[in-house]
Design an enzyme around this catalytic site. Structure first.
Site, PDB file in Angstrom:
ATOM      1  N   SER A 141       0.811  -1.213   0.000  1.00  0.00           N
ATOM      2  CA  SER A 141       0.000   0.000   0.000  1.00  0.00           C
ATOM      3  C   SER A 141       0.846   1.264   0.000  1.00  0.00           C
ATOM      4  O   SER A 141       0.390   2.318  -0.435  1.00  0.00           O
ATOM      5  CB  SER A 141      -0.932   0.017   1.217  1.00  0.00           C
ATOM      6  OG  SER A 141      -1.817  -1.064   1.123  1.00  0.00           O
ATOM      7  N   THR A 147      -1.458   4.303   3.322  1.00  0.00           N
ATOM      8  CA  THR A 147      -2.207   4.996   2.266  1.00  0.00           C
ATOM      9  C   THR A 147      -2.343   6.494   2.536  1.00  0.00           C
ATOM     10  O   THR A 147      -1.872   7.304   1.729  1.00  0.00           O
ATOM     11  CB  THR A 147      -3.566   4.308   2.029  1.00  0.00           C
ATOM     12  OG1 THR A 147      -3.351   2.910   1.873  1.00  0.00           O
ATOM     13  CG2 THR A 147      -4.275   4.871   0.819  1.00  0.00           C
ATOM     14  N   GLU A 172     -10.143   6.924   2.212  1.00  0.00           N
ATOM     15  CA  GLU A 172      -9.750   5.521   2.078  1.00  0.00           C
ATOM     16  C   GLU A 172     -10.677   4.572   2.829  1.00  0.00           C
ATOM     17  O   GLU A 172     -10.895   4.732   4.031  1.00  0.00           O
ATOM     18  CB  GLU A 172      -8.319   5.297   2.592  1.00  0.00           C
ATOM     19  CG  GLU A 172      -7.863   3.855   2.306  1.00  0.00           C
ATOM     20  CD  GLU A 172      -6.629   3.411   3.087  1.00  0.00           C
ATOM     21  OE1 GLU A 172      -6.291   4.031   4.110  1.00  0.00           O
ATOM     22  OE2 GLU A 172      -6.018   2.413   2.675  1.00  0.00           O
ATOM     23  N   ASP A 212      -8.811  -4.422   2.504  1.00  0.00           N
ATOM     24  CA  ASP A 212      -7.504  -5.093   2.483  1.00  0.00           C
ATOM     25  C   ASP A 212      -7.329  -6.040   3.679  1.00  0.00           C
ATOM     26  O   ASP A 212      -6.802  -7.140   3.529  1.00  0.00           O
ATOM     27  CB  ASP A 212      -6.420  -4.014   2.491  1.00  0.00           C
ATOM     28  CG  ASP A 212      -5.016  -4.566   2.616  1.00  0.00           C
ATOM     29  OD1 ASP A 212      -4.585  -5.294   1.706  1.00  0.00           O
ATOM     30  OD2 ASP A 212      -4.354  -4.264   3.626  1.00  0.00           O
ATOM     31  N   ASP A 214      -5.301   0.359  -4.479  1.00  0.00           N
ATOM     32  CA  ASP A 214      -3.853   0.274  -4.663  1.00  0.00           C
ATOM     33  C   ASP A 214      -3.446  -1.071  -5.262  1.00  0.00           C
ATOM     34  O   ASP A 214      -2.510  -1.179  -6.032  1.00  0.00           O
ATOM     35  CB  ASP A 214      -3.120   0.538  -3.340  1.00  0.00           C
ATOM     36  CG  ASP A 214      -3.776  -0.155  -2.149  1.00  0.00           C
ATOM     37  OD1 ASP A 214      -4.752  -0.926  -2.329  1.00  0.00           O
ATOM     38  OD2 ASP A 214      -3.315   0.077  -1.018  1.00  0.00           O
ATOM     39  N   HIS A 215      -4.213  -2.127  -4.888  1.00  0.00           N
ATOM     40  CA  HIS A 215      -3.914  -3.500  -5.328  1.00  0.00           C
ATOM     41  C   HIS A 215      -5.068  -4.379  -4.883  1.00  0.00           C
ATOM     42  O   HIS A 215      -5.926  -3.940  -4.121  1.00  0.00           O
ATOM     43  CB  HIS A 215      -2.608  -4.000  -4.686  1.00  0.00           C
ATOM     44  CG  HIS A 215      -2.618  -3.829  -3.191  1.00  0.00           C
ATOM     45  ND1 HIS A 215      -3.419  -4.585  -2.350  1.00  0.00           N
ATOM     46  CD2 HIS A 215      -1.988  -2.931  -2.388  1.00  0.00           C
ATOM     47  CE1 HIS A 215      -3.250  -4.179  -1.118  1.00  0.00           C
ATOM     48  NE2 HIS A 215      -2.398  -3.166  -1.094  1.00  0.00           N
TER      49      HIS A 215
HETATM   50 MG    MG Z   1      -4.364   1.428   3.246  1.00  0.00          MG
HETATM   51 ZN    ZN Z   2      -2.496  -5.104   2.662  1.00  0.00          ZN
END
Ligand code: MG
Ligand code: ZN
Length: 371
Positions: free
Chosen positions: A86, A139, A259, A264, A306-307
């Site tokens: 991140s 983040t 965010e 995540d 981010d992913h």
């Molecule tokens: Mg984050």
């Molecule tokens: Zn993560």
């Protein structure tokens, strides 16, 4: 003479070939006609296509994300690993550089790189950050601080003293006033610098009255905030209050990053329900932001991740009411990541591009603003 011609030929060849040619800039006037005054960037940490899908079906086969028509994909890889973390992921959005996993606001050589939030602040924009992790987590940290490692939470908290963030809400009070590296009380220091500061410890966020003449910070937990399942409710109201606070504060405009941090964490825990609850919470907030964006007409909303986390899949046996989640990993994966954009300039976010291009496009749109 002949030698001189030959020399200049080689001179041209050498320097000509090595000259850096920047990528062609879009002709904004002909492409979009209008540029945004405000930018809201929403990051669902770990929010890949399958996380969105699971949230959509459990939410009655509908998400607010479906209100958005301009959609693209970004390549999420870091400078040192095809699978980003991140920190590198957010630094790519915030500063437009590919860097190593763990890097916060620094490039692959650990040199500080300016962020979009800092650049716009310097031009007079109002700025804000809202997160459901600690506010010093990778983040949000990548938008206002510059450290070699994402673990340097107290150093990241120090960066708030620069005053580049006008409004912030997130967890992590202990990194401000119960610190390991020193006895400083950053809450008191920020108040001395003109911030209205509050925390879960003193007052619930829902009852707080925000003084718009001051800057504002609120810490929602000592460390990590609760999960949605445990009763966390602040993402939507904090985002609405952020927009209400920032909109009109500066005639230049505002930049806000929001965010949904814990999609995540559901992926790391290989917990399907955790992912779904956090995804739906994030999408509810997206709905409120879209209401503002549609009414305002001068704000560009960009939503991405981010992913992906977990290599999450919806396996056979799933229905619209019960997702049979499966995972290939308890870490992130390298899949392409969706980008959703709505508002002036949204067209620029269609297609497939690097994660760093999100920074480039935001910079381009704000630097060459058209009436
Ligand atoms: Mg984050
Ligand atoms: Zn993560």
């Amino acid at each position: 003479m002949k030698n001189q011609v030959l020399l200049s030929f080689f001179f041209l060849l050498f320097f000509g070939c090595n000259k850096y040619t920047p990528p062609a800039k879009p002709n904004l006037k002909s492409e979009i006609g209008k540029t945004p005054k405000n930018i809201i960037l929403m990051i669902g940490d770990g929010m890949g296509i399958s996380q969105i899908t699971a949230g959509m079906y459990i939410n009655g086969n509908k998400l607010n994300l479906e209100r958005i028509k301009s959609i693209g994909l970004h390549k999420s890889y870091a400078s040192n690993n095809l699978v980003t973390d991140s920190a590198a992921g957010a630094t790519a959005f915030a500063s437009g550089v590919k860097t190593y996993n763990g890097a916060i606001g620094v490039d692959a050589d650990t040199t500080s790189v300016p962020t979009i939030l800092e650049n716009l602040k310097a031009e007079g924009y109002a700025t804000g950050l809202v997160a459901t992790s600690t506010i010093v987590h990778a983040t949000p940290a990548s938008f206002f601080s510059h450290v070699k490692s994402r673990k340097m939470y107290e150093d990241i908290a120090d960066a708030f003293l620069d005053g580049t963030v006008d409004f912030f809400v997130g967890g992590g009070l202990k990194f401000f006033n119960a610190r390991e590296k020193d006895d400083r009380d950053l809450i008191a220091e920020l108040e001395a610098k003109g911030y209205q500061m509050g925390s879960y410890f003193d007052e619930d966020f829902s009852t707080i009255k925000i003084d718009k003449t001051k800057k504002f910070g609120y810490l929602t937990a000592s460390k990590d905030p609760l999960t949605v399942e445990q009763g966390r409710k602040y993402l939507t109201p904090a985002t609405e209050k952020a927009i209400d606070y920032l909109n009109g504060k500066s005639e230049k405009g505002f930049f806000l990053m929001v965010e949904g941090s814990q999609i995540d964490w559901g992926g790391h825990a290989n917990n399907t329900n955790y992912i779904i609850n956090e995804m739906i919470d994030f999408d509810k907030t997206i709905g409120k932001v879209l209401d503002f964006v549609e009414k305002d007409g001068e704000t560009l909303l960009i939503i991405t991740a981010d992913h992906e986390t977990g290599g999450f899949a919806l396996n056979i046996g799933s229905t619209m009411d019960t997702i049979k989640g499966a995972f290939t990993s308890d870490y992130h994966t390298a899949a392409l990541i969706p980008v959703f954009a709505k508002g002036p300039g949204e067209e620029l976010f269609k297609g497939i591009y690097e994660n760093t291009a999100i920074f480039d496009k935001m910079e381009e749109l704000t630097a060459n603003r058209l009436p």
